[in-house]
Design a protein around this motif. Structure first.
Motif, PDB file in Angstrom:
ATOM      1  N   HIS A 285       5.649  11.684  -0.569  1.00  0.00           N
ATOM      2  CA  HIS A 285       4.263  11.663  -0.120  1.00  0.00           C
ATOM      3  C   HIS A 285       3.351  12.168  -1.239  1.00  0.00           C
ATOM      4  CE1 HIS A 285       5.895  10.892   3.741  1.00  0.00           C
ATOM      5  NE2 HIS A 285       6.209  12.142   4.046  1.00  0.00           N
ATOM      6  N   PRO A 286       2.200  11.532  -1.441  1.00  0.00           N
ATOM      7  CA  PRO A 286       1.240  12.060  -2.408  1.00  0.00           C
ATOM      8  C   PRO A 286       0.432  13.197  -1.795  1.00  0.00           C
ATOM      9  CG  PRO A 286       0.335  10.109  -1.378  1.00  0.00           C
ATOM     10  CD  PRO A 286       1.724  10.290  -0.805  1.00  0.00           C
ATOM     11  N   VAL A 287      -0.253  13.935  -2.645  1.00  0.00           N
ATOM     12  CA  VAL A 287      -1.255  14.893  -2.167  1.00  0.00           C
ATOM     13  C   VAL A 287      -2.380  14.094  -1.532  1.00  0.00           C
ATOM     14  CG1 VAL A 287      -2.934  16.643  -2.860  1.00  0.00           C
ATOM     15  CG2 VAL A 287      -0.672  16.580  -3.939  1.00  0.00           C
ATOM     16  N   ARG A 288      -2.794  14.472  -0.333  1.00  0.00           N
ATOM     17  CA  ARG A 288      -3.879  13.775   0.356  1.00  0.00           C
ATOM     18  C   ARG A 288      -5.204  14.465   0.053  1.00  0.00           C
ATOM     19  NH1 ARG A 288      -0.726  13.909   6.122  1.00  0.00           N
ATOM     20  NH2 ARG A 288      -1.032  16.118   5.688  1.00  0.00           N
TER      21      ARG A 288
ATOM     22  N   LEU B  63     -14.415  14.344  -9.694  1.00  0.00           N
ATOM     23  CA  LEU B  63     -13.314  14.557  -8.758  1.00  0.00           C
ATOM     24  C   LEU B  63     -11.987  14.237  -9.418  1.00  0.00           C
ATOM     25  CD1 LEU B  63     -12.096  15.093  -5.975  1.00  0.00           C
ATOM     26  CD2 LEU B  63     -12.570  12.702  -5.385  1.00  0.00           C
ATOM     27  N   LEU B  64     -11.905  13.128 -10.143  1.00  0.00           N
ATOM     28  CA  LEU B  64     -10.669  12.772 -10.829  1.00  0.00           C
ATOM     29  C   LEU B  64     -10.273  13.849 -11.835  1.00  0.00           C
ATOM     30  CD1 LEU B  64     -11.207   8.943 -11.436  1.00  0.00           C
ATOM     31  CD2 LEU B  64      -9.724  10.020  -9.737  1.00  0.00           C
ATOM     32  N   SER B  65     -11.249  14.394 -12.545  1.00  0.00           N
ATOM     33  CA  SER B  65     -10.960  15.464 -13.512  1.00  0.00           C
ATOM     34  C   SER B  65     -10.390  16.692 -12.823  1.00  0.00           C
ATOM     35  CB  SER B  65     -12.227  15.833 -14.287  1.00  0.00           C
ATOM     36  OG  SER B  65     -12.671  14.761 -15.082  1.00  0.00           O
ATOM     37  N   ARG B  66     -10.947  17.031 -11.671  1.00  0.00           N
ATOM     38  CA  ARG B  66     -10.436  18.176 -10.921  1.00  0.00           C
ATOM     39  C   ARG B  66      -8.994  17.931 -10.474  1.00  0.00           C
ATOM     40  NH1 ARG B  66     -13.937  21.635  -8.491  1.00  0.00           N
ATOM     41  NH2 ARG B  66     -12.024  22.842  -8.078  1.00  0.00           N
ATOM     42  N   LEU B  67      -8.714  16.711 -10.055  1.00  0.00           N
ATOM     43  CA  LEU B  67      -7.352  16.401  -9.614  1.00  0.00           C
ATOM     44  C   LEU B  67      -6.371  16.442 -10.781  1.00  0.00           C
ATOM     45  CD1 LEU B  67      -8.029  13.517  -7.072  1.00  0.00           C
ATOM     46  CD2 LEU B  67      -7.518  15.917  -6.584  1.00  0.00           C
ATOM     47  N   VAL B  68      -6.790  15.957 -11.942  1.00  0.00           N
ATOM     48  CA  VAL B  68      -5.930  16.015 -13.123  1.00  0.00           C
ATOM     49  C   VAL B  68      -5.646  17.470 -13.494  1.00  0.00           C
ATOM     50  CG1 VAL B  68      -5.822  15.535 -15.598  1.00  0.00           C
ATOM     51  CG2 VAL B  68      -6.616  13.768 -14.030  1.00  0.00           C
TER      52      VAL B  68
ATOM     53  N   ARG C 180      -5.303  19.833 -11.621  1.00  0.00           N
ATOM     54  CA  ARG C 180      -4.356  20.366 -10.647  1.00  0.00           C
ATOM     55  C   ARG C 180      -2.993  19.667 -10.719  1.00  0.00           C
ATOM     56  NH1 ARG C 180      -7.146  23.252  -6.488  1.00  0.00           N
ATOM     57  NH2 ARG C 180      -5.347  22.872  -5.125  1.00  0.00           N
ATOM     58  N   GLY C 181      -2.779  18.862 -11.760  1.00  0.00           N
ATOM     59  CA  GLY C 181      -1.489  18.218 -11.949  1.00  0.00           C
ATOM     60  C   GLY C 181      -1.315  16.904 -11.233  1.00  0.00           C
ATOM     61  N   ASN C 182      -2.415  16.168 -11.020  1.00  0.00           N
ATOM     62  CA  ASN C 182      -2.365  14.879 -10.329  1.00  0.00           C
ATOM     63  C   ASN C 182      -2.988  13.796 -11.215  1.00  0.00           C
ATOM     64  OD1 ASN C 182      -1.419  15.925  -7.614  1.00  0.00           O
ATOM     65  ND2 ASN C 182      -3.322  17.075  -7.840  1.00  0.00           N
ATOM     66  N   PRO C 183      -2.259  13.339 -12.244  1.00  0.00           N
ATOM     67  CA  PRO C 183      -2.848  12.362 -13.174  1.00  0.00           C
ATOM     68  C   PRO C 183      -2.962  10.945 -12.636  1.00  0.00           C
ATOM     69  CG  PRO C 183      -0.589  12.839 -13.790  1.00  0.00           C
ATOM     70  CD  PRO C 183      -0.921  13.784 -12.675  1.00  0.00           C
ATOM     71  N   ARG C 184      -2.119  10.581 -11.657  1.00  0.00           N
ATOM     72  CA  ARG C 184      -2.195   9.234 -11.083  1.00  0.00           C
ATOM     73  C   ARG C 184      -2.807   9.338  -9.697  1.00  0.00           C
ATOM     74  NH1 ARG C 184       3.071   8.852 -13.376  1.00  0.00           N
ATOM     75  NH2 ARG C 184       3.106   7.433 -15.152  1.00  0.00           N
TER      76      ARG C 184
ATOM     77  N   LEU D  41       0.832  -1.202   0.000  1.00  0.00           N
ATOM     78  CA  LEU D  41       0.000   0.000   0.000  1.00  0.00           C
ATOM     79  C   LEU D  41       0.870   1.257   0.000  1.00  0.00           C
ATOM     80  CD1 LEU D  41      -2.633   1.576   0.260  1.00  0.00           C
ATOM     81  CD2 LEU D  41      -2.568   1.140   2.728  1.00  0.00           C
ATOM     82  N   HIS D  42       1.941   1.253   0.780  1.00  0.00           N
ATOM     83  CA  HIS D  42       2.823   2.417   0.830  1.00  0.00           C
ATOM     84  C   HIS D  42       3.565   2.597  -0.490  1.00  0.00           C
ATOM     85  CE1 HIS D  42       2.881   3.665   5.249  1.00  0.00           C
ATOM     86  NE2 HIS D  42       1.894   2.793   5.106  1.00  0.00           N
ATOM     87  N   ARG D  43       3.870   1.500  -1.173  1.00  0.00           N
ATOM     88  CA  ARG D  43       4.463   1.628  -2.509  1.00  0.00           C
ATOM     89  C   ARG D  43       3.482   2.299  -3.464  1.00  0.00           C
ATOM     90  NH1 ARG D  43       9.299  -0.992  -2.854  1.00  0.00           N
ATOM     91  NH2 ARG D  43       9.638  -2.883  -1.606  1.00  0.00           N
ATOM     92  N   LEU D  44       2.221   1.918  -3.395  1.00  0.00           N
ATOM     93  CA  LEU D  44       1.219   2.562  -4.237  1.00  0.00           C
ATOM     94  C   LEU D  44       1.132   4.054  -3.937  1.00  0.00           C
ATOM     95  CD1 LEU D  44      -1.728  -0.028  -4.271  1.00  0.00           C
ATOM     96  CD2 LEU D  44      -0.162   0.522  -6.141  1.00  0.00           C
ATOM     97  N   ARG D  45       1.129   4.405  -2.659  1.00  0.00           N
ATOM     98  CA  ARG D  45       1.099   5.826  -2.300  1.00  0.00           C
ATOM     99  C   ARG D  45       2.265   6.572  -2.925  1.00  0.00           C
ATOM    100  NH1 ARG D  45       0.053   5.599   4.269  1.00  0.00           N
ATOM    101  NH2 ARG D  45      -2.091   4.778   4.236  1.00  0.00           N
ATOM    102  N   ALA D  46       3.455   5.953  -2.870  1.00  0.00           N
ATOM    103  CA  ALA D  46       4.649   6.620  -3.368  1.00  0.00           C
ATOM    104  C   ALA D  46       4.652   6.771  -4.882  1.00  0.00           C
ATOM    105  CB  ALA D  46       5.896   5.851  -2.926  1.00  0.00           C
ATOM    106  N   LEU D  47       3.896   5.943  -5.592  1.00  0.00           N
ATOM    107  CA  LEU D  47       3.913   5.973  -7.053  1.00  0.00           C
ATOM    108  C   LEU D  47       2.830   6.869  -7.650  1.00  0.00           C
ATOM    109  CD1 LEU D  47       4.662   2.238  -7.949  1.00  0.00           C
ATOM    110  CD2 LEU D  47       6.240   4.179  -7.965  1.00  0.00           C
ATOM    111  N   VAL D  48       1.865   7.292  -6.846  1.00  0.00           N
ATOM    112  CA  VAL D  48       0.785   8.117  -7.378  1.00  0.00           C
ATOM    113  C   VAL D  48       1.018   9.577  -7.004  1.00  0.00           C
ATOM    114  CG1 VAL D  48      -0.871   6.224  -7.306  1.00  0.00           C
ATOM    115  CG2 VAL D  48      -0.683   7.770  -5.342  1.00  0.00           C
TER     116      VAL D  48
END
Length: 299
Positions: free
Chosen positions: A152-155, A213-218, A220-224, A119-126
């Motif tokens: 750390h990813p954006v929370r 929500l995903l579109s809003r995040l994209v 803002r520069g958060n594609p993953r 799970l922490h690997r997934l956090r680090a990759l997104v």
């Protein structure tokens, strides 16, 4: 002039004698690939092992020796970082009988250390990790990367009615930028940290939709994006066809009662059931099912 042992073994032409591609090197390569630096990952492997790691949309190739743990790491996680464009992946841990908590809400920990490390690997990759307000209230997660090296990813706290208390760790710990995703009608509690930004995601209660929500995040520069929980939030992303992949971690225990995992919209017949493609990986004592809804499986 002296020769290093690596150089001597290279002269002998014995690929098994060269340093292997191990899980530490594989993890560093995955992070470079995530950042779009495939050439850097290739060069790092060549410098370290004498062989280049070749990566494309179909998977990866490496002529030298690969440790089993590194092979699984690349097979499992390369699909998260290699696809161009946007990727939405969810993770959910459950028991053999599909439970995610006991009747009292106790869930620490259903999955073992290896599962939590995954799970922490997934956090680090997104770029961003999303949790629903129910998870924040029940578990008070920090949502940072601690079990592995990584950023750390954006929370993102999905909280349309602003129910999450200001004392929540994500609102007080400033180690990662945090978005409080709320409805326009909601008023967040006082005392939330300055690192938290209010993100209005809907003008009316019925407008809160995962794809938006995903579109809003994209934007803002958060594609993953990782959808980490809880089960209701993950289920809603699946029901709205907003997910590319789901990592379902199944622990070898029977709980027998308590909160269930996925709760999708009812169907009448089995031919209406989703039949995604999947792969299986061992993850310590747990079993990881990598389920693809859209992104092709490779590795």
């Amino acid at each position: 002039m002296g020769y290093s042992m690596i150089g001597w073994r290279r002269r002998l032409g014995d690929p098994m004698a060269l340093p292997p591609l191990d899980d530490s090197l594989a993890w560093t390569c995955l992070q470079r690939i995530r950042d779009g630096d495939i050439r850097g990952a290739t060069a790092l492997c060549r410098e370290t092992t004498g062989h280049a790691l070749r990566v494309d949309a179909q998977g990866w190739q490496f002529a030298g020796h690969v440790d089993a743990s590194a092979r699984q790491l690349l097979d499992c996680l390369l699909p998260v970082v290699i696809p161009p464009g946007n990727v939405a992946i969810a993770q959910l841990g459950q028991s053999l009988d599909g439970r995610i908590a006991t009747v009292t809400g106790h869930s620490h920990y259903i999955n073992g250390l290896e599962g939590r490390t995954h799970l922490h690997r997934l956090r680090a990759l997104v770029d961003a990790v999303v949790v629903g307000v129910g998870t924040v209230v029940a578990d008070d997660p920090l949502l940072t990367v601690r079990h592995v090296e990584g950023r750390h990813p954006v929370r993102v706290v999905l909280d349309p009615n602003a129910r999450a208390p200001a004392s929540s760790r994500v609102f007080q710990d400033d180690s990662a930028p945090t978005l409080h995703a709320v409805g326009a009608w909601a008023k967040p509690a006082a005392g939330i940290g300055d690192h938290v930004e209010r993100l209005v995601i809907a003008d009316a209660p019925g407008d809160v939709m995962p794809p938006a929500l995903l579109s809003r995040l994209v934007e803002r520069g958060n594609p993953r994006v990782l959808i980490e929980g809880g089960a209701e939030t993950v289920s809603r992303f699946i029901d709205t066809d907003a997910l590319d992949r789901l990592h379902l971690l199944v622990a070898p225990l029977l709980i027998g009662s308590g909160e269930t995992g996925l709760r999708l919209a009812p169907i009448d017949t089995l031919d209406q059931a989703r039949r995604p493609t999947l792969r299986r990986f061992d993850c310590g004592d747990d079993t990881l099912f990598d389920i693809a809804f859209r992104t092709p499986l490779h590795g």
